[in-house]
Scaffold this active site. Structure first.
Site, PDB file in Angstrom:
ATOM      1  NE  ARG A   1      -1.886  -1.519   3.524  1.00 37.80           N
ATOM      2  CZ  ARG A   1      -2.107  -1.212   4.798  1.00 37.80           C
ATOM      3  NH1 ARG A   1      -3.188  -0.553   5.155  1.00 37.80           N
ATOM      4  NH2 ARG A   1      -1.249  -1.566   5.735  1.00 37.80           N
TER       5      ARG A   1
ATOM      6  CG  ASN B   1      -3.630  -4.675   3.303  1.00 36.04           C
ATOM      7  OD1 ASN B   1      -3.141  -4.578   2.186  1.00 36.04           O
ATOM      8  ND2 ASN B   1      -2.897  -4.661   4.400  1.00 36.04           N
TER       9      ASN B   1
END
Length: 88
Positions: A18, A36
């Protein structure tokens, strides 16, 4: 401007995916978000010019060196006009 909804499959959690995605989006000038998912995938919405979004989608095909990407699904969605790229 275009916007895509993206799901990245593979070993993509616990490897900084990320945060590397946010850095790459900032480099390209792409806005949106990344997070996520409980199923082990990474989900994102990315918005920008067609070429910048395409460049980020190309990068997502491999991600950072610590990730192992097995596939990327993407679909067109409505533009929202985000002003930043967030990690959720």
């Amino acid at each position: 401007m275009i916007r895509k909804h993206v799901i990245v499959h593979g070993s993509v959690q616990g490897v900084g995916f990320r945060y590397w995605t946010r850095a790459e989006a900032a480099r390209l000038g792409v806005t949106g978000w990344v997070r996520n998912r409980l199923d082990g995938t990474v989900e994102a919405e990315v918005e920008g010019t067609e070429s910048d979004v395409a460049s980020l989608l190309d990068w997502l095909q491999h991600g950072p060196s610590s990730a192992v990407v097995s596939g990327v699904d993407s679909a067109d969605i409505d533009v929202r006009g985000d002003t930043e790229f967030a990690v959720l």
